[in-house]
Every structure is written in C-alpha cells, then in structure tokens.
Design a protein around this motif. Structure first.
Motif, short mmCIF file in Angstrom:
data_model
loop_
_atom_site.label_atom_id
_atom_site.label_comp_id
_atom_site.label_asym_id
_atom_site.label_seq_id
_atom_site.Cartn_x
_atom_site.Cartn_y
_atom_site.Cartn_z
N UNK A 7 -2.32 -74.64 67.90
CA UNK A 7 -1.91 -75.83 68.65
C UNK A 7 -1.59 -75.39 70.07
N UNK A 8 -1.55 -76.33 71.01
CA UNK A 8 -1.30 -75.94 72.40
C UNK A 8 -0.03 -75.12 72.58
N UNK A 9 0.98 -75.34 71.76
CA UNK A 9 2.23 -74.61 71.92
C UNK A 9 2.33 -73.36 71.08
N UNK A 10 1.28 -73.06 70.32
CA UNK A 10 1.30 -71.90 69.43
C UNK A 10 0.16 -70.95 69.73
N UNK A 11 0.41 -69.66 69.72
CA UNK A 11 -0.62 -68.66 69.98
C UNK A 11 -1.26 -68.23 68.67
N UNK A 12 -2.52 -67.86 68.74
CA UNK A 12 -3.20 -67.27 67.59
C UNK A 12 -2.67 -65.85 67.43
N UNK A 13 -2.71 -65.32 66.24
CA UNK A 13 -2.20 -63.97 65.99
C UNK A 13 -2.95 -62.89 66.76
N UNK A 14 -4.20 -63.15 67.12
CA UNK A 14 -4.98 -62.13 67.82
C UNK A 14 -4.66 -62.08 69.31
N UNK A 15 -3.92 -63.05 69.83
CA UNK A 15 -3.57 -63.07 71.24
C UNK A 15 -2.30 -62.26 71.47
N UNK A 17 1.48 -61.27 72.28
CA UNK A 17 2.66 -61.93 71.75
C UNK A 17 3.61 -62.43 72.85
N UNK A 18 3.30 -62.16 74.09
CA UNK A 18 4.17 -62.63 75.18
C UNK A 18 4.17 -64.15 75.18
N UNK A 19 5.31 -64.73 75.47
CA UNK A 19 5.42 -66.18 75.49
C UNK A 19 4.96 -66.70 76.85
N UNK A 20 4.26 -67.83 76.80
CA UNK A 20 3.83 -68.46 78.02
C UNK A 20 5.05 -69.05 78.72
N UNK A 21 5.21 -68.76 80.02
CA UNK A 21 6.36 -69.32 80.74
C UNK A 21 6.29 -70.85 80.77
N UNK A 92 -0.33 -65.21 83.01
CA UNK A 92 -1.17 -64.79 81.89
C UNK A 92 -0.47 -63.72 81.05
N UNK A 93 0.17 -62.78 81.73
CA UNK A 93 0.86 -61.70 81.01
C UNK A 93 2.08 -62.22 80.27
N UNK A 94 2.68 -63.28 80.77
CA UNK A 94 3.86 -63.83 80.14
C UNK A 94 5.16 -63.39 80.78
N UNK A 95 5.11 -62.83 81.98
CA UNK A 95 6.32 -62.44 82.68
C UNK A 95 6.15 -61.13 83.42
N UNK A 96 7.21 -60.73 84.11
CA UNK A 96 7.16 -59.51 84.90
C UNK A 96 7.09 -58.25 84.04
N UNK A 97 7.88 -58.20 82.99
CA UNK A 97 7.87 -57.01 82.12
C UNK A 97 6.49 -56.82 81.50
#
Length: 180
Positions: A7-15, A17-21, A92-97
């Motif tokens: 779903x738009x708010x959920x990532x597939x397991x192959x992607x 794991x960083x959360x989209x800001x 895309x990375x999900x943040x600075x770290x």
C-alpha cells in the motif's frame, strides 16, 4: 516478500527499511537543502562581486568568456538543481543517517565550490583556483556516482553542474595562462 501488493504507506520487504519522511518534514528539508546551497552561493557571490569591477576587470580573458551577467543566471539555476538533488537523495534514503556517505560527499563538493570563489576572486589566484577546481571536479564526479546508487534523477540533475564546472575549468586555466 508477501504475496500482497504494498500500500502507499507500506514498503515491500525487498525495499530498504528506512522510513519515508513525512510531507511537512520533506517540504521543510527541501527548503533546507535550497537554503544550504544558496547560502554558499551568496557567500561566494559576495567574494566574487567585490572583485568583478576591480581585479577581474583587469585580467585578460579567453574569447569564450561569457558576459558577466551570464554567470549569476547560470549559477542560480545550477544551485537550484544542486539543492533539489541533495533533497531527493535525503528523501529516497529516508534521512541523513541513511543518506550517509552520498550526502557527506555532496556537502564537501558544495564547500569546494565556494572555496573556488575564495581562491580565485578573494585571493586573486587563478593558478590556485585551477588546482582547486580539479579537486572540485573529482568531488562532483564522486557526488554523481554516489547519488546514482541512491536516486538516479538526483545524479542526473548534477550533470549540468559538472558540464558548467568543466567549462569553468577551461576559463580558469586560460585566465591563468593569459595572466601569469
């Protein structure tokens, strides 16, 4: 992977794991990236402008040197692309770290870009600026390669910057040769 679509708010397991800001955070950071690059653009412009009518006007320049008004127009466009590019990688990375090394290279090349203005215009050293711009070119190339692994559009947005910097290398080399 599960058999169900993401779903738009959920990532597939192959992607990753960083959360989209979130949207608000993302918009704020877009302006943050633009502020970062335009701050250094302004500082470099301050050093440059103080020397355009005096020192720079006395230098012999190659025939392909654009009119003075062209430089701020081109650089403002390039700085906008740089800011957008950095933001795309952060997002895309999900943040600075998670953006780690690519964003560190990005920050370094922005500082090197500013340093060229200080060396060329502030220190009146075309020879020093020529050495510095070769380091800058390597940093831009490394930045493009690092961004390519995270977000290809972000990497592609830096190609006009690389092209203009190659032209700036030619101009710097010719000014050094014509005025040594």
């Amino acid at each position: 992977m599960t058999g169900e679509p993401a779903s738009p708010g959920r990532r597939m397991h192959s992607e990753p794991s960083a959360q989209t800001p979130g949207t608000i955070q993302s918009i704020i950071l877009l302006f943050g990236f633009l502020a970062f690059v335009f701050t250094f653009a302004g500082l470099g412009g301050y050093v440059t402008t103080a020397n355009i009518e005096s020192w720079y006007a006395t230098l012999q320049k190659p025939s392909l040197t654009p009119e003075n008004w062209v430089f701020p127009v081109v650089w403002n466009f390039l700085y906008f692309l740089m800011g957008l590019s950095g933001w795309l990688v952060w997002r895309t990375a999900g943040g600075f770290a998670a953006g780690g090394a690519p964003l560190a290279i990005y920050g370094a090349q922005v500082m090197l870009n500013f340093s060229w203005s200080v060396v060329f215009f502030g220190l009146h050293s075309p020879g020093g600026a020529l050495i510095e711009i070769f380091v800058l070119l390597a940093a831009i190339a490394a930045n493009i390669m690092a961004f390519w692994r995270v977000n290809r559009l972000a990497a592609l947005l830096l190609l006009p910057y690389l092209a203009w910097s190659l032209f700036a290398t030619y101009l710097t080399a010719m000014v050094w040769l014509l005025n040594k």
